[in-house]
Design a protein around this motif. Structure first.
Motif, PDB file in Angstrom:
ATOM      1  N   GLU A 384       0.815  -1.213   0.000  1.00 30.98           N
ATOM      2  CA  GLU A 384       0.000   0.000   0.000  1.00 30.98           C
ATOM      3  C   GLU A 384       0.855   1.273   0.000  1.00 30.98           C
ATOM      4  O   GLU A 384       0.342   2.367  -0.214  1.00 30.98           O
ATOM      5  N   ARG A 385       2.163   1.149   0.234  1.00 26.58           N
ATOM      6  CA  ARG A 385       3.033   2.323   0.327  1.00 26.58           C
ATOM      7  C   ARG A 385       3.762   2.652  -0.975  1.00 26.58           C
ATOM      8  O   ARG A 385       4.357   3.721  -1.104  1.00 26.58           O
ATOM      9  N   ILE A 386       3.768   1.752  -1.948  1.00 24.90           N
ATOM     10  CA  ILE A 386       4.652   1.958  -3.092  1.00 24.90           C
ATOM     11  C   ILE A 386       4.197   3.117  -3.986  1.00 24.90           C
ATOM     12  O   ILE A 386       5.037   3.776  -4.616  1.00 24.90           O
ATOM     13  N   THR A 387       2.893   3.399  -4.034  1.00 19.94           N
ATOM     14  CA  THR A 387       2.453   4.548  -4.824  1.00 19.94           C
ATOM     15  C   THR A 387       2.982   5.839  -4.232  1.00 19.94           C
ATOM     16  O   THR A 387       3.482   6.718  -4.943  1.00 19.94           O
ATOM     17  N   ALA A 388       2.894   5.970  -2.900  1.00 17.74           N
ATOM     18  CA  ALA A 388       3.430   7.162  -2.242  1.00 17.74           C
ATOM     19  C   ALA A 388       4.941   7.252  -2.421  1.00 17.74           C
ATOM     20  O   ALA A 388       5.492   8.342  -2.618  1.00 17.74           O
ATOM     21  N   LEU A 389       5.645   6.119  -2.367  1.00 16.17           N
ATOM     22  CA  LEU A 389       7.089   6.129  -2.579  1.00 16.17           C
ATOM     23  C   LEU A 389       7.432   6.562  -3.999  1.00 16.17           C
ATOM     24  O   LEU A 389       8.398   7.296  -4.226  1.00 16.17           O
ATOM     25  N   ALA A 390       6.643   6.089  -4.959  1.00 14.80           N
ATOM     26  CA  ALA A 390       6.880   6.491  -6.347  1.00 14.80           C
ATOM     27  C   ALA A 390       6.655   7.987  -6.525  1.00 14.80           C
ATOM     28  O   ALA A 390       7.432   8.669  -7.210  1.00 14.80           O
ATOM     29  N   PHE A 391       5.579   8.518  -5.899  1.00 16.39           N
ATOM     30  CA  PHE A 391       5.336   9.951  -5.955  1.00 16.39           C
ATOM     31  C   PHE A 391       6.505  10.722  -5.348  1.00 16.39           C
ATOM     32  O   PHE A 391       6.960  11.735  -5.908  1.00 16.39           O
ATOM     33  N   ALA A 392       6.990  10.265  -4.212  1.00 17.88           N
ATOM     34  CA  ALA A 392       8.118  10.939  -3.563  1.00 17.88           C
ATOM     35  C   ALA A 392       9.347  10.927  -4.458  1.00 17.88           C
ATOM     36  O   ALA A 392      10.064  11.931  -4.583  1.00 17.88           O
ATOM     37  N   MET A 393       9.591   9.795  -5.102  1.00 17.22           N
ATOM     38  CA  MET A 393      10.737   9.685  -6.000  1.00 17.22           C
ATOM     39  C   MET A 393      10.600  10.654  -7.167  1.00 17.22           C
ATOM     40  O   MET A 393      11.575  11.307  -7.578  1.00 17.22           O
ATOM     41  N   VAL A 394       9.403  10.759  -7.722  1.00 16.54           N
ATOM     42  CA  VAL A 394       9.173  11.655  -8.852  1.00 16.54           C
ATOM     43  C   VAL A 394       9.401  13.102  -8.436  1.00 16.54           C
ATOM     44  O   VAL A 394      10.117  13.862  -9.112  1.00 16.54           O
ATOM     45  N   PHE A 395       8.812  13.519  -7.316  1.00 16.95           N
ATOM     46  CA  PHE A 395       8.946  14.904  -6.866  1.00 16.95           C
ATOM     47  C   PHE A 395      10.404  15.259  -6.602  1.00 16.95           C
ATOM     48  O   PHE A 395      10.905  16.296  -7.044  1.00 16.95           O
ATOM     49  N   VAL A 396      11.098  14.407  -5.896  1.00 18.07           N
ATOM     50  CA  VAL A 396      12.485  14.696  -5.523  1.00 18.07           C
ATOM     51  C   VAL A 396      13.373  14.778  -6.760  1.00 18.07           C
ATOM     52  O   VAL A 396      14.184  15.702  -6.900  1.00 18.07           O
ATOM     53  N   THR A 397      13.233  13.824  -7.676  1.00 23.02           N
ATOM     54  CA  THR A 397      14.116  13.819  -8.852  1.00 23.02           C
ATOM     55  C   THR A 397      13.803  14.978  -9.790  1.00 23.02           C
ATOM     56  O   THR A 397      14.727  15.609 -10.327  1.00 23.02           O
ATOM     57  N   VAL A 398      12.526  15.280  -9.996  1.00 19.07           N
ATOM     58  CA  VAL A 398      12.172  16.384 -10.887  1.00 19.07           C
ATOM     59  C   VAL A 398      12.703  17.707 -10.348  1.00 19.07           C
ATOM     60  O   VAL A 398      13.299  18.509 -11.075  1.00 19.07           O
ATOM     61  N   VAL A 399      12.506  17.945  -9.054  1.00 21.16           N
ATOM     62  CA  VAL A 399      12.958  19.209  -8.462  1.00 21.16           C
ATOM     63  C   VAL A 399      14.481  19.262  -8.373  1.00 21.16           C
ATOM     64  O   VAL A 399      15.119  20.226  -8.810  1.00 21.16           O
ATOM     65  N   ALA A 400      15.093  18.211  -7.800  1.00 18.57           N
ATOM     66  CA  ALA A 400      16.547  18.226  -7.604  1.00 18.57           C
ATOM     67  C   ALA A 400      17.297  18.275  -8.929  1.00 18.57           C
ATOM     68  O   ALA A 400      18.219  19.081  -9.108  1.00 18.57           O
ATOM     69  N   HIS A 401      16.900  17.444  -9.881  1.00 14.87           N
ATOM     70  CA  HIS A 401      17.610  17.413 -11.145  1.00 14.87           C
ATOM     71  C   HIS A 401      17.298  18.627 -12.004  1.00 14.87           C
ATOM     72  O   HIS A 401      18.159  19.101 -12.746  1.00 14.87           O
ATOM     73  N   GLY A 402      16.067  19.136 -11.894  1.00 19.51           N
ATOM     74  CA  GLY A 402      15.707  20.317 -12.666  1.00 19.51           C
ATOM     75  C   GLY A 402      16.509  21.548 -12.265  1.00 19.51           C
ATOM     76  O   GLY A 402      16.891  22.358 -13.109  1.00 19.51           O
ATOM     77  N   PHE A 403      16.789  21.706 -10.963  1.00 20.82           N
ATOM     78  CA  PHE A 403      17.532  22.876 -10.493  1.00 20.82           C
ATOM     79  C   PHE A 403      19.043  22.711 -10.603  1.00 20.82           C
ATOM     80  O   PHE A 403      19.771  23.701 -10.561  1.00 20.82           O
ATOM     81  N   THR A 404      19.531  21.495 -10.731  1.00 21.95           N
ATOM     82  CA  THR A 404      20.985  21.279 -10.700  1.00 21.95           C
ATOM     83  C   THR A 404      21.597  20.918 -12.040  1.00 21.95           C
ATOM     84  O   THR A 404      22.817  20.998 -12.191  1.00 21.95           O
ATOM     85  N   ILE A 405      20.799  20.523 -13.032  1.00 24.05           N
ATOM     86  CA  ILE A 405      21.387  20.052 -14.278  1.00 24.05           C
ATOM     87  C   ILE A 405      22.164  21.163 -14.980  1.00 24.05           C
ATOM     88  O   ILE A 405      23.259  20.927 -15.516  1.00 24.05           O
ATOM     89  N   GLY A 406      21.657  22.389 -14.943  1.00 24.35           N
ATOM     90  CA  GLY A 406      22.353  23.489 -15.588  1.00 24.35           C
ATOM     91  C   GLY A 406      23.680  23.830 -14.917  1.00 24.35           C
ATOM     92  O   GLY A 406      24.742  23.795 -15.559  1.00 24.35           O
ATOM     93  N   PRO A 407      23.652  24.184 -13.603  1.00 22.27           N
ATOM     94  CA  PRO A 407      24.923  24.504 -12.931  1.00 22.27           C
ATOM     95  C   PRO A 407      25.930  23.355 -12.959  1.00 22.27           C
ATOM     96  O   PRO A 407      27.125  23.582 -13.149  1.00 22.27           O
TER      97      PRO A 407
END
Length: 637
Positions: A384-407
């Motif tokens: 029952e937790r894997i959907t929330a884990l997938a959401f967390a993974m998506v949010f973290v990677t999109v935000v972290a990689h989106g702000f750091t790929i350029g620099p």
């Protein structure tokens, strides 16, 4: 007036479907308008009408279980089947051969490594059951191409690294889904408590049946298309219905092999050859966008506040840290050893944003794992937790990689440091001449056209060429957008030129999109309106026909470097007939000229003009029309 909670309780299934569609497409449009990842806005929309509304209003505005009841699972199942079919349709074996060894290593060697390492992280760190961890890790192998493409353009990252990240995302979509399907099949048969030999035999048999059914359906339909047994207007609807039929037939033979069948169906059809494949692919892409948006809203709105809060634990944080800083880098370094240098491997090892497909597939299997785990099977703990884990993974990677790929790409000296080049759309004698002179002054040029024969002169001159439709989804994936920051549409069709400029306008900026004058008659009321076209190249009234006419009158392109002695006034005085096309600065930036865009004319600038051919007998060409040879010579070009 009814309260919000009462209004939510009165929403019918029809109203719920309408609201889901509005939220999904609204989020997609807003993401395009604001140049943000669509997955972030879709997640926020689903959370607002689901869990957030439950907390604030006491009742969810969109509650899929209440609105659709037992139909929720079939709706999501059919949508995921079409999404996987579309993913298989985009995976062409010829593309795999062209992507290079780096991408093949990342997918076929790195994919299994990431699956194993991710399974260990899910089991030992996130506290999931072994089976649940294996399935989640298989899904998280997927890196979303719809997320990575804007990041590559934003960071000006091209070359080998950009190509590797782009194609890894494209190929991994169906591969990660197949990992999850295989894991679920094993788990489903495993919990049935059969003998190990029978379990293995049944899994192999079911997979073979699914693949055989999909391949057979693909061959039959492609043959029907090639033999003109189906009219054009029925092809797209028949493909859609045939996908549903293939999925339903496979499910009737054995539960859960339908996803294998439709993926094999898509891959078979995508690798067949028939005239309408491109149109069919675009239709399926449009359907997939709608379904992905709808499924995402349904899954997000279906989360409960308790499930979301269960994701905010130290175990989740530790799981995310290990996935980002251990699993992904280790996978990339091992699988690409000897292929990428340490800078390239470090960037590829950090950038791996997950997308909507990962969440959609996770939510699909989470429901089924939860049903299988109702008898307390420890192998499926935490389903029952894997959907929330997938959401967390998506949010973290999109935000972290989106702000750091350029620099990070600039820090590692992998991003393009020099000025971006020019995309010339439309190959003809005049545009090929423009491409050659731009290349001669150091401006990077890509010439695009749908006809490979018209591109031959550009290729022979060493100009990079792209054969295909620049407005298509295929061009979004195969055309390296990091290589150009300006688009110039120079085809013979004014309306097509305007469409190209509108297509690239939101990405490059309208001030970076140019096209030839709409008509040879200045102020033509029947031409393309100014509000729907790119900026005019050169002067108004200088259309395609007159340029081609002058080309055959032996007019040619010239490049002239301005100095303190030979300035812009002298250039205009000695070449009154020349058309000013562009001005190239010393740093390589190019500025196209036109109405109200006069050249700066500073020393060191290079003026590109189109005019009568200079006298070839004189080493330093004399002035053109009307000037006596005794005048001071032009600067050497």
């Amino acid at each position: 007036m009814s309260t919000a909670a009462e209004t939510a309780a009165l929403l019918s299934p029809v109203e719920t479907v309408a609201l889901i569609g509005v939220l999904g497409m609204g989020a997609q449009w807003l993401a395009w308008r604001m140049q943000l990842p669509a997955i972030v806005l879709m997640s926020l929309a689903g959370l607002m009408v689901g869990p957030a509304a439950t907390v604030l209003l006491g009742q969810a505005v969109v509650d899929p279980e209440s609105s659709f009841g037992d139909l929720t699972r079939p709706i999501v199942s059919l949508a995921v089947a079409i999404i996987l079919f579309e993913g298989g349709l985009a995976l062409k074996f010829s593309d795999l051969r062209d992507t290079g060894s780096t991408v093949r290593r990342l997918v076929f060697f790195g994919g299994p490594i990431a699956w194993v390492l991710g399974s260990l992280a899910g089991y030992y760190i996130a506290g999931l059951g072994a089976g649940t961890a294996i399935l989640l890790a298989g899904v998280l192998v997927v890196t979303g191409p719809t997320v990575i493409m804007p990041l590559l353009r934003q960071s000006k990252l091209g070359g080998r690294v950009g190509k590797a990240l782009k194609w890894e995302g494209i190929v991994n979509d169906p591969v990660g889904a197949l990992f999850a399907v295989a894991a679920f099949e094993v788990l489903r048969v495993f919990v049935s408590e059969g003998s190990p030999l029978a379990i293995v035999a049944w899994i192999v048999f079911a997979a073979m049946v699914g693949v055989l059914l999909g391949v057979l359906a693909g061959h039959l339909l492609s043959r029907a298309f090639r033999n003109a047994l189906i009219p054009e207007f029925l092809k797209a609807p028949i493909i859609l219905v045939s996908v549903l039929a293939c999925y339903g037939l496979a499910e009737a033979i054995e539960h859960e092999i339908g996803l294998v069948a439709v993926t094999a169906y898509g891959m078979t059809l995508g690798n067949s050859r028939f005239a309408s494949l491109r149109d069919m692919r675009r239709f399926k892409e449009n359907i997939a966008v709608i379904l992905i948006s709808g499924v995402f809203i349904i899954l997000t709105a279906g989360l409960t506040p308790e499930v979301i809060m269960s994701a905010f634990t130290w175990q989740t944080l530790a799981f995310l840290i290990v996935m980002l800083f251990v699993v992904r880098p280790l996978t990339v370094f091992v699988s690409t050893f000897g292929e990428l240098n340490w800078r390239e491997a470090a960037l590829v090892g950090w950038i791996a944003p997950r997308g909507v497909v990962a969440v959609a597939i996770t939510g699909f299997f989470a429901q089924r794992l939860t049903t299988l785990a109702e008898n307390g099977e420890p192998l499926l703990a935490g389903a029952e937790r894997i959907t929330a884990l997938a959401f967390a993974m998506v949010f973290v990677t999109v935000v972290a990689h989106g702000f750091t790929i350029g620099p990070l790409s600039r820090r590692l000296k992998l991003a393009r440091s020099g000025p971006a080049g020019v995309l010339l759309v439309g190959a003809n004698p005049w545009s090929v001449g423009l491409a050659k002179v731009l290349k001669d002054v150091g401006v990077s040029v890509i010439m695009a056209d749908t006809d490979i024969r018209r591109l031959r002169p550009a290729r022979e001159a060493g100009v990079q060429a792209f054969t295909g439709e620049v407005l298509s989804e295929a061009a979004e994936l195969r055309l390296d957008h990091a290589l150009f920051s300006t688009c110039v549409a120079v085809s013979a069709n004014d309306y097509y030129n305007a469409l190209v400029c509108r297509h690239f306008g939101p990405e490059l900026g309208r001030d970076k999109t140019y096209q030839l004058s709409t008509s040879d008659k200045e102020g033509d009321a029947l031409g393309v309106p100014d509000s729907t076209r790119g900026r005019t190249l050169m002067r108004s009234g200088r259309g395609y026909d007159t340029l081609i006419r002058d080309h055959y009158r032996k007019w040619v392109f010239h490049k002239t470097e301005l100095t303190d002695v030979y300035n812009m006034e002298r250039f205009k005085a000695e070449r009154p007939d020349a058309e000013l096309v562009a001005e190239v600065a010393q740093d390589g930036n190019v500025f196209f000229l036109g109405p109200k865009r006069a050249p700066k004319g500073e020393p060191g600038m290079t003026i590109i003009s189109f005019g009568p051919e200079l006298n070839p007998k004189v080493e330093t060409p004399p002035p053109t029309s009307g000037q006596p040879p005794s005048n001071p010579p032009l600067p050497k070009e």
